[in-house]
Design an enzyme around this catalytic site. Structure first.
Site, short mmCIF file in Angstrom:
data_model
loop_
_atom_site.label_atom_id
_atom_site.label_comp_id
_atom_site.label_asym_id
_atom_site.label_seq_id
_atom_site.Cartn_x
_atom_site.Cartn_y
_atom_site.Cartn_z
N ARG A 124 4.91 -39.23 40.97
CA ARG A 124 4.12 -39.04 42.16
C ARG A 124 2.69 -38.66 41.86
O ARG A 124 2.39 -38.36 40.70
CB ARG A 124 4.65 -37.55 42.44
CG ARG A 124 4.13 -36.88 43.80
CD ARG A 124 5.03 -37.27 44.95
NE ARG A 124 4.64 -36.18 45.98
CZ ARG A 124 4.77 -36.60 47.39
NH1 ARG A 124 4.79 -37.83 47.64
NH2 ARG A 124 4.52 -35.61 47.93
N THR A 404 5.79 -45.31 52.98
CA THR A 404 6.83 -45.35 51.75
C THR A 404 7.88 -46.27 52.05
O THR A 404 8.06 -46.94 52.89
CB THR A 404 7.53 -43.89 52.25
OG1 THR A 404 6.63 -42.95 52.48
CG2 THR A 404 8.71 -43.33 51.19
N THR A 422 5.67 -44.47 47.67
CA THR A 422 4.77 -44.31 48.96
C THR A 422 3.26 -44.07 48.59
O THR A 422 2.79 -43.81 47.54
CB THR A 422 5.23 -43.01 49.69
OG1 THR A 422 4.59 -42.97 50.92
CG2 THR A 422 5.02 -41.82 48.87
N ASN A 424 1.91 -42.53 51.24
CA ASN A 424 2.06 -41.54 52.37
C ASN A 424 1.89 -42.12 53.70
O ASN A 424 2.64 -42.84 54.19
CB ASN A 424 1.20 -40.27 52.09
CG ASN A 424 1.52 -39.26 53.12
OD1 ASN A 424 2.57 -39.00 53.28
ND2 ASN A 424 0.53 -38.32 53.58
N ASP A 446 0.35 -34.01 51.71
CA ASP A 446 1.78 -33.44 51.65
C ASP A 446 1.44 -32.11 50.93
O ASP A 446 2.73 -31.26 50.93
CB ASP A 446 2.54 -34.25 50.74
CG ASP A 446 3.29 -35.40 51.58
OD1 ASP A 446 3.19 -35.07 52.64
OD2 ASP A 446 3.96 -36.24 50.95
N SER A 475 7.26 -33.31 48.12
CA SER A 475 7.68 -34.46 48.79
C SER A 475 9.10 -34.14 49.46
O SER A 475 9.73 -33.45 49.10
CB SER A 475 7.71 -35.48 47.95
OG SER A 475 8.44 -36.60 48.20
N SER A 476 9.25 -35.28 50.36
CA SER A 476 10.64 -35.17 50.91
C SER A 476 11.55 -36.27 50.32
O SER A 476 12.81 -36.62 50.80
CB SER A 476 10.68 -35.11 52.39
OG SER A 476 9.86 -34.20 52.98
N GLY A 496 10.14 -42.14 55.62
CA GLY A 496 10.28 -41.50 56.91
C GLY A 496 9.72 -40.13 56.91
O GLY A 496 10.14 -39.16 57.78
N GLY A 497 9.09 -39.81 55.88
CA GLY A 497 8.44 -38.29 55.90
C GLY A 497 9.47 -37.25 55.88
O GLY A 497 10.55 -37.40 55.05
O1 DON Z 1 6.43 -37.65 49.92
C1 DON Z 1 6.73 -37.42 51.18
O2 DON Z 1 7.56 -36.75 51.70
C2 DON Z 1 6.00 -38.30 52.00
N1 DON Z 1 4.56 -38.58 51.70
C3 DON Z 1 6.87 -39.51 52.37
C4 DON Z 1 5.92 -40.35 53.54
C5 DON Z 1 6.84 -41.31 54.11
O3 DON Z 1 7.90 -41.38 54.04
C6 DON Z 1 6.10 -41.93 55.26
N2 DON Z 1 7.05 -42.92 55.87
N3 DON Z 1 7.42 -42.98 56.78
#
Ligand code: DON
Length: 593
Positions: A124, A404, A422, A424, A446, A475-476, A496-497
């Site tokens: 990361r 991502t 990702t 982001n 994040d 992160s998620s 998907g954040g």
């Molecule tokens: O690490 C994370 O949780 C976020 N940066 C992920 C971003 C993400 O999944 C964007 N996608 N739609």
């Protein structure tokens, strides 16, 4: 009414199934709920589920057909899942520069075929040395609009090249240059732009036009590309050639110099020293038992593994399959469990190298039992009634011995790689370091840029996720690998954040609890709750009117949304058949050997 809803549940990929037996969404990965599930999923919905690809030998699944092809080519050439993962990930850098790539970072889980051991690699992004807690606040302490999202200040030190090289150094069978080659070719010769690609460029048009290097690559002198146009990325091809000869060049050579210089010229913080000091970190995966499966995922600095296991623990022994597919009680229990988990996330999760994260307590069955007792089945608790676990309880709990893209690869020996990475937001910070073709991330967003200030995904955080030099933003991302009796059972993940955790949760439940095949598991409609905002998202057309009504009566604040996530998964059936499926919400593919 239900049928009306189902008809609106329109996927871009329509199942081509003709014969009933091969169309069944039911997977033989477990026998327990077969009868119940067959009776539970409306046939109209089933017919819209994507069919999994099947193979006995190996499988690659990713978010883009050309990246999947790059991975499978490695398997065909005698490479293992790790070789294929590197080739696929680098190809994604070229064909999905808006979602992930060498300007970003990520996490992977792998299973060693020889030992059955599951390992986790954290590559990361980290905060630059010059980063500081209040760097996105103005003199009055107010958040500077979009400072953590757009431009050079938003960029964290990228880890993808270091992570992929580390994976290859430990496990690769093919030469490094061979696994980089497909990506070089795609950048050099170009590839056809899809509708999806164009949608992403349109969304980030303004920020791309502001950066000279990004504008030169992703527009034709300021004019947006159209679907079907060919995109050639010469600078990126040259950067990949340099990396192919010397991966260290990204951190201490030619590429590093170019990034550091671009940062200096545009007010960014990343220096050559930041790049030289970057290191990926092997971490112990976080694992827990659910039914007869053992599910492993990413520990902090991702919150994914902790909260996936926490939610599964809160669901506990409640037999969801027995209640029936999309039974309102089952959905309510899932949502209320999500609400609790995300409240804990906001208060307690951060980089474990900087703050103490109560992983064992949050994933303990004892704690889950306690939180399960708070849930009332006939009504929601508003999110302001639900708080994170307090310090006194944490002291008491002993705990037990958690834009991502995701890719999932299995080889003939049953080595497995499940990787989510990702930059982001779409096109990251909208910054391309001049001369490199590398789209840089905006992962600094994040962090909790101030206590309680929501990030791009509406997630809030506090002290545990405050910015500090060299710290990793929370992160998620939730790549998983699950086993049953030591044998590989499934691997999955999604972008998907904030929704990643609940998307992966539902895929795992679809496979393990509802006994669906991989295609049905990634296709099935989803819901999501993240504590704050206090809203329950339901995927448009995916839930029957009676179900929605029952949830409303319990007080859920429902918002119907178009589908989210772009998951993929590989399941293995009891007879050893590998099933692979990419999310019909995206343009990914699964290809078997
Ligand atoms: O690490 C994370 O949780 C976020 N940066 C992920 C971003 C993400 O999944 C964007 N996608 N739609």
């Amino acid at each position: 009414m239900i049928l009306q809803h189902l008809r609106r549940f329109s996927f871009t990929v329509v199942c081509l199934c003709i014969c009933l037996s091969s169309c069944s969404p039911v997977s033989p990965i477990g026998e327990r709920q077969r009868r119940k599930v067959n009776a539970g999923i409306p046939p109209d919905l089933q017919s819209q589920f994507v069919q999994p690809q099947r193979s006995k030998l190996g499988m690659a699944v990713s978010a883009h057909p050309l990246a999947t092809e790059a991975g499978v080519a490695m398997l065909e050439d005698g490479g293992n899942a790790m070789d294929a993962a590197v080739a696929t990930a680098l190809a994604i850098s070229v064909v999905e520069p808006f979602s992930a790539g060498i300007g970003g970072g990520g996490f992977l889980l792998l299973r060693e075929a020889e030992t059955g051991k599951i390992r986790a690699l954290d590559f990361r992004e980290r905060a630059p040395m010059a980063a500081s807690r209040d760097m996105y606040l103005d003199d009055e302490g107010k958040v500077k609009s979009r400072a953590s999202l757009d431009g050079h200040l938003a960029v964290g030190v990228p880890g993808t090249v270091a992570g992929l090289y580390e994976l290859h150094r430990e496990y690769g069978k093919l030469p490094w240059s061979a696994v980089v080659k497909p990506a070089i070719r795609l950048a050099q010769e170009g590839f056809e732009l899809s509708d999806r690609f164009i949608r992403f460029t349109q969304r980030r048009r303004d920020v791309l036009l502001q950066n000279t290097a990004a504008k030169a690559i992703f527009t034709r002198q300021g004019q947006m590309y159209e679907p079907g146009d060919i995109l050639v990325q010469k600078d990126l091809a040259n950067t990949l050639k340099t990396i192919s000869q010397d991966p260290e060049s990204f951190y201490s050579g030619k590429v590093a110099w170019a990034i550091a210089q671009d940062m200096q010229q545009h007010g960014g913080l990343i220096t050559l020293n930041d790049l030289i000091n970057y290191e990926p970190i092997w971490r112990d995966p976080i694992c827990g038992n659910f039914r007869d499966a053992r599910i492993c995922s990413m520990p902090p600095p991702s919150s994914g593994g902790v909260h996936l296991l926490q939610i599964l623990n809160i669901i506990g022994e409640t037999d969801l399959a027995d209640l029936g597919w999309q039974n309102p009680d089952a959905l309510h229990l899932m949502v209320e469990s999500m609400r609790i988990a995300y409240a804990d996330r906001a208060a307690h999760l951060g980089d474990p190298d900087f703050v103490e994260v109560p992983v064992r307590q949050l994933t303990s069955k004892e704690y889950a039992k306690q939180r399960r007792e708070e849930i009332q089945m006939d009504r929601v608790r508003r999110s302001d009634e639900v708080t994170a676990v307090d310090e006194a309880t944490l002291q008491r709990l002993q705990g037990e011995s958690t834009n991502t893209t995701h890719l999932t690869i299995v080889d003939r020996d049953r080595n497995v790689v499940s990787m989510t990475f990702t930059i982001n937001g779409g096109f990251g910070a909208g910054v391309v370091a001049a001369g490199t073709g590398i789209v840089l991330n905006n992962e600094m967003d994040d962090f909790a840029i101030a206590p309680g200030v929501p990030n791009l995904y509406g997630l809030v955080g506090d002290e545990a996720n405050a910015i500090a030099p060299r710290k990793t933003p929370l992160s998620s991302m939730t790549p998983i690998i699950a086993t049953r009796n030591g044998r590989f059972l499934m691997a999955a993940g999604s972008p998907g954040g904030s929704t990643i955790i609940t998307t992966v949760l539902q895929i795992a439940l679809n496979g393990i609890e509802y006994n669906m095949n991989a295609g049905a598991a990634v296709s099935a409609p989803r819901l999501h709750h993240q504590w704050l905002p206090d809203v329950l998202w339901l995927e448009r057309g995916g839930f029957g009117a009676d179900t929605v009504q029952s949830l409303k009566e319990r007080g859920h604040n429902i918002e119907v949304r178009d589908g989210w996530g772009n998951a993929n998964a590989i399941f293995v059936t009891e007879d050893g058949t590998i099933q692979g499926a990419a999310d019909p919400r995206g343009e990914g593919t699964a290809i078997g050997l």
